[in-house]
Scaffold this motif. Structure first.
Motif, PDB file in Angstrom:
ATOM      1  N   GLU A  47       0.827  -1.205   0.000  1.00  0.00           N
ATOM      2  CA  GLU A  47       0.000   0.000   0.000  1.00  0.00           C
ATOM      3  C   GLU A  47       0.864   1.258   0.000  1.00  0.00           C
ATOM      4  O   GLU A  47       0.542   2.247  -0.671  1.00  0.00           O
ATOM      5  CB  GLU A  47      -0.940   0.015   1.203  1.00  0.00           C
ATOM      6  CG  GLU A  47      -2.042  -1.017   1.134  1.00  0.00           C
ATOM      7  CD  GLU A  47      -2.808  -1.176   2.438  1.00  0.00           C
ATOM      8  OE1 GLU A  47      -3.955  -1.658   2.361  1.00  0.00           O
ATOM      9  OE2 GLU A  47      -2.271  -0.839   3.525  1.00  0.00           O
ATOM     10  N   ALA A  48       1.965   1.218   0.738  1.00  0.00           N
ATOM     11  CA  ALA A  48       2.873   2.362   0.755  1.00  0.00           C
ATOM     12  C   ALA A  48       3.488   2.579  -0.626  1.00  0.00           C
ATOM     13  O   ALA A  48       3.565   3.719  -1.106  1.00  0.00           O
ATOM     14  CB  ALA A  48       3.966   2.156   1.805  1.00  0.00           C
ATOM     15  N   LEU A  49       3.893   1.490  -1.274  1.00  0.00           N
ATOM     16  CA  LEU A  49       4.455   1.605  -2.619  1.00  0.00           C
ATOM     17  C   LEU A  49       3.416   2.171  -3.589  1.00  0.00           C
ATOM     18  O   LEU A  49       3.718   3.067  -4.389  1.00  0.00           O
ATOM     19  CB  LEU A  49       4.955   0.245  -3.113  1.00  0.00           C
ATOM     20  CG  LEU A  49       5.520   0.226  -4.532  1.00  0.00           C
ATOM     21  CD1 LEU A  49       6.711   1.173  -4.673  1.00  0.00           C
ATOM     22  CD2 LEU A  49       5.899  -1.202  -4.917  1.00  0.00           C
ATOM     23  N   GLU A  50       2.203   1.682  -3.496  1.00  0.00           N
ATOM     24  CA  GLU A  50       1.123   2.186  -4.354  1.00  0.00           C
ATOM     25  C   GLU A  50       0.898   3.678  -4.111  1.00  0.00           C
ATOM     26  O   GLU A  50       0.703   4.454  -5.052  1.00  0.00           O
ATOM     27  CB  GLU A  50      -0.158   1.408  -4.084  1.00  0.00           C
ATOM     28  CG  GLU A  50      -1.336   1.840  -4.931  1.00  0.00           C
ATOM     29  CD  GLU A  50      -2.600   1.063  -4.587  1.00  0.00           C
ATOM     30  OE1 GLU A  50      -3.686   1.683  -4.639  1.00  0.00           O
ATOM     31  OE2 GLU A  50      -2.515  -0.138  -4.266  1.00  0.00           O
ATOM     32  N   GLY A  51       0.932   4.100  -2.848  1.00  0.00           N
ATOM     33  CA  GLY A  51       0.756   5.508  -2.513  1.00  0.00           C
ATOM     34  C   GLY A  51       1.853   6.390  -3.078  1.00  0.00           C
ATOM     35  O   GLY A  51       1.597   7.495  -3.561  1.00  0.00           O
ATOM     36  N   VAL A  52       3.087   5.894  -3.039  1.00  0.00           N
ATOM     37  CA  VAL A  52       4.210   6.649  -3.596  1.00  0.00           C
ATOM     38  C   VAL A  52       4.060   6.758  -5.109  1.00  0.00           C
ATOM     39  O   VAL A  52       4.215   7.838  -5.684  1.00  0.00           O
ATOM     40  CB  VAL A  52       5.559   5.961  -3.242  1.00  0.00           C
ATOM     41  CG1 VAL A  52       6.703   6.520  -4.062  1.00  0.00           C
ATOM     42  CG2 VAL A  52       5.853   6.097  -1.765  1.00  0.00           C
ATOM     43  N   PRO A 149      10.410  -3.163  -4.831  1.00  0.00           N
ATOM     44  CA  PRO A 149      11.640  -2.573  -5.366  1.00  0.00           C
ATOM     45  C   PRO A 149      12.339  -1.640  -4.388  1.00  0.00           C
ATOM     46  O   PRO A 149      11.711  -0.920  -3.618  1.00  0.00           O
ATOM     47  CB  PRO A 149      11.153  -1.802  -6.602  1.00  0.00           C
ATOM     48  CG  PRO A 149       9.712  -1.522  -6.334  1.00  0.00           C
ATOM     49  CD  PRO A 149       9.206  -2.675  -5.509  1.00  0.00           C
ATOM     50  N   VAL A 150      13.657  -1.686  -4.461  1.00  0.00           N
ATOM     51  CA  VAL A 150      14.514  -0.796  -3.675  1.00  0.00           C
ATOM     52  C   VAL A 150      15.484  -0.111  -4.632  1.00  0.00           C
ATOM     53  O   VAL A 150      15.748  -0.588  -5.725  1.00  0.00           O
ATOM     54  CB  VAL A 150      15.293  -1.548  -2.572  1.00  0.00           C
ATOM     55  CG1 VAL A 150      14.361  -2.116  -1.532  1.00  0.00           C
ATOM     56  CG2 VAL A 150      16.177  -2.624  -3.140  1.00  0.00           C
TER      57      VAL A 150
END
Length: 153
Positions: A47-52, A149-150
Protein backbone atom coordinates in the motif's frame (compact mmCIF):
# COMPACT_ATOMS: atom_id res chain seq x y z
CA UNK A 1 29.91 -11.58 46.28
CA UNK A 2 29.74 -15.36 46.57
CA UNK A 3 31.67 -17.15 49.24
CA UNK A 4 33.49 -20.31 48.18
CA UNK A 5 32.14 -21.93 51.31
CA UNK A 6 28.54 -21.45 50.10
CA UNK A 7 27.98 -23.16 46.75
CA UNK A 8 25.27 -21.86 44.44
CA UNK A 9 22.16 -23.97 44.77
CA UNK A 10 20.74 -25.90 41.85
CA UNK A 11 17.48 -23.95 42.02
CA UNK A 12 19.34 -20.65 41.87
CA UNK A 13 21.23 -21.77 38.78
CA UNK A 14 18.06 -23.03 37.10
CA UNK A 15 16.11 -19.91 38.04
CA UNK A 16 18.89 -17.63 36.86
CA UNK A 17 19.20 -19.54 33.58
CA UNK A 18 15.45 -19.43 33.01
CA UNK A 19 15.40 -15.70 33.70
CA UNK A 20 18.23 -15.13 31.24
CA UNK A 21 16.49 -17.19 28.56
CA UNK A 22 13.15 -15.51 29.25
CA UNK A 23 14.77 -12.09 29.01
CA UNK A 24 16.41 -13.10 25.75
CA UNK A 25 13.11 -14.35 24.34
CA UNK A 26 11.38 -11.12 25.37
CA UNK A 27 14.15 -9.05 23.76
CA UNK A 28 13.90 -11.10 20.57
CA UNK A 29 10.12 -10.69 20.43
CA UNK A 30 10.53 -6.95 20.88
CA UNK A 31 13.36 -6.72 18.30
CA UNK A 32 11.32 -8.60 15.69
CA UNK A 33 8.17 -6.68 16.70
CA UNK A 34 6.15 -9.89 16.59
CA UNK A 35 3.14 -8.25 18.24
CA UNK A 36 2.78 -5.58 15.55
CA UNK A 37 -0.43 -5.34 13.58
CA UNK A 38 -1.67 -3.18 10.75
CA UNK A 39 -4.08 -0.87 12.55
CA UNK A 40 -6.31 1.92 11.31
CA UNK A 41 -4.07 4.58 9.81
CA UNK A 42 -1.31 2.10 9.04
CA UNK A 43 -0.23 0.83 5.66
CA UNK A 44 1.13 -2.46 4.40
CA UNK A 45 4.33 -2.21 2.40
CA UNK A 46 2.48 -2.73 -0.94
CA UNK A 47 0.00 0.00 0.00
CA UNK A 48 2.87 2.36 0.76
CA UNK A 49 4.45 1.60 -2.62
CA UNK A 50 1.12 2.19 -4.35
CA UNK A 51 0.76 5.51 -2.51
CA UNK A 52 4.21 6.65 -3.60
CA UNK A 53 3.66 5.62 -7.21
CA UNK A 54 0.32 7.47 -7.36
CA UNK A 55 1.75 10.56 -5.62
CA UNK A 56 -0.83 10.12 -2.86
CA UNK A 57 1.80 10.24 -0.10
CA UNK A 58 5.43 10.85 0.75
CA UNK A 59 7.26 7.77 2.02
CA UNK A 60 10.14 8.50 4.40
CA UNK A 61 12.72 5.87 5.35
CA UNK A 62 13.81 6.94 8.83
CA UNK A 63 16.52 4.32 9.32
CA UNK A 64 20.26 4.97 9.62
CA UNK A 65 22.55 5.44 6.62
CA UNK A 66 24.25 2.08 7.29
CA UNK A 67 20.84 0.40 7.11
CA UNK A 68 20.06 2.13 3.81
CA UNK A 69 23.39 0.91 2.46
CA UNK A 70 22.77 -2.67 3.62
CA UNK A 71 19.29 -3.12 2.11
CA UNK A 72 18.65 -0.24 -0.24
CA UNK A 73 15.82 2.24 0.14
CA UNK A 74 12.17 1.64 -0.78
CA UNK A 75 11.39 2.84 -4.28
CA UNK A 76 10.35 6.49 -4.18
CA UNK A 77 11.21 6.98 -0.50
CA UNK A 78 13.02 9.95 0.93
CA UNK A 79 15.81 9.16 3.37
CA UNK A 80 15.84 11.10 6.61
CA UNK A 81 17.73 9.70 9.59
CA UNK A 82 15.42 9.91 12.59
CA UNK A 83 18.37 10.59 14.91
CA UNK A 84 18.69 14.10 13.52
CA UNK A 85 18.00 16.68 16.20
CA UNK A 86 16.09 18.71 13.60
CA UNK A 87 14.12 15.79 12.14
CA UNK A 88 10.73 17.52 12.28
CA UNK A 89 12.07 20.73 10.78
CA UNK A 90 13.94 18.84 8.04
CA UNK A 91 10.80 16.88 7.18
CA UNK A 92 8.75 20.08 7.12
CA UNK A 93 11.28 21.64 4.74
CA UNK A 94 10.98 18.67 2.36
CA UNK A 95 7.19 18.22 2.35
CA UNK A 96 6.11 21.81 2.95
CA UNK A 97 2.49 21.36 4.01
CA UNK A 98 2.13 19.65 7.44
CA UNK A 99 -1.16 18.17 6.16
CA UNK A 100 0.65 16.17 3.46
CA UNK A 101 0.14 12.41 3.90
CA UNK A 102 3.48 11.05 5.11
CA UNK A 103 4.22 7.35 5.61
CA UNK A 104 7.16 6.32 7.76
CA UNK A 105 9.12 3.09 7.40
CA UNK A 106 11.99 1.66 9.43
CA UNK A 107 13.36 -1.86 9.83
CA UNK A 108 10.54 -3.52 11.81
CA UNK A 109 8.00 -0.82 12.68
CA UNK A 110 9.20 0.05 16.17
CA UNK A 111 10.98 3.31 15.38
CA UNK A 112 8.42 4.38 12.78
CA UNK A 113 5.59 4.01 15.31
CA UNK A 114 7.48 6.11 17.87
CA UNK A 115 8.38 8.76 15.30
CA UNK A 116 4.81 8.86 13.95
CA UNK A 117 3.55 9.63 17.45
CA UNK A 118 6.20 12.34 17.87
CA UNK A 119 5.37 13.97 14.54
CA UNK A 120 1.66 14.03 15.41
CA UNK A 121 2.56 15.88 18.60
CA UNK A 122 4.66 18.27 16.50
CA UNK A 123 1.65 19.25 14.38
CA UNK A 124 1.82 16.92 11.39
CA UNK A 125 -1.76 15.87 10.76
CA UNK A 126 -1.58 12.93 8.36
CA UNK A 127 1.18 10.57 9.52
CA UNK A 128 0.94 6.91 8.53
CA UNK A 129 3.05 3.99 9.71
CA UNK A 130 4.31 0.98 7.76
CA UNK A 131 4.56 -1.37 10.78
CA UNK A 132 5.98 -4.37 8.90
CA UNK A 133 8.97 -2.23 7.94
CA UNK A 134 11.73 -3.30 5.62
CA UNK A 135 12.57 -6.56 7.42
CA UNK A 136 9.16 -7.77 8.56
CA UNK A 137 7.30 -7.93 11.86
CA UNK A 138 4.06 -9.29 13.23
CA UNK A 139 2.32 -6.86 10.86
CA UNK A 140 3.65 -8.54 7.73
CA UNK A 141 6.67 -10.00 5.96
CA UNK A 142 8.31 -6.66 5.19
CA UNK A 143 9.25 -4.71 2.09
CA UNK A 144 12.22 -6.92 1.21
CA UNK A 145 10.53 -10.30 1.71
CA UNK A 146 7.64 -9.12 -0.44
CA UNK A 147 10.13 -8.45 -3.24
CA UNK A 148 9.17 -4.79 -3.51
CA UNK A 149 11.64 -2.57 -5.37
CA UNK A 150 14.51 -0.80 -3.68
CA UNK A 151 17.01 1.75 -4.93
CA UNK A 152 20.54 2.50 -3.75
CA UNK A 153 20.73 5.18 -1.06
Amino acid sequence: MLSTSQPIGRRAVLFGGAAAVGGGVWASLRWFNTGAEVAAGDLTAPEALEGVRSDALVLVDIRRPDEWAATGVPEGALTLDMRRADFGEALQAVVGDPNTPIALICARGIRSRAMANQLRQDGFTHILDVPEGMLGSGAGPGWLARGLPVTPP
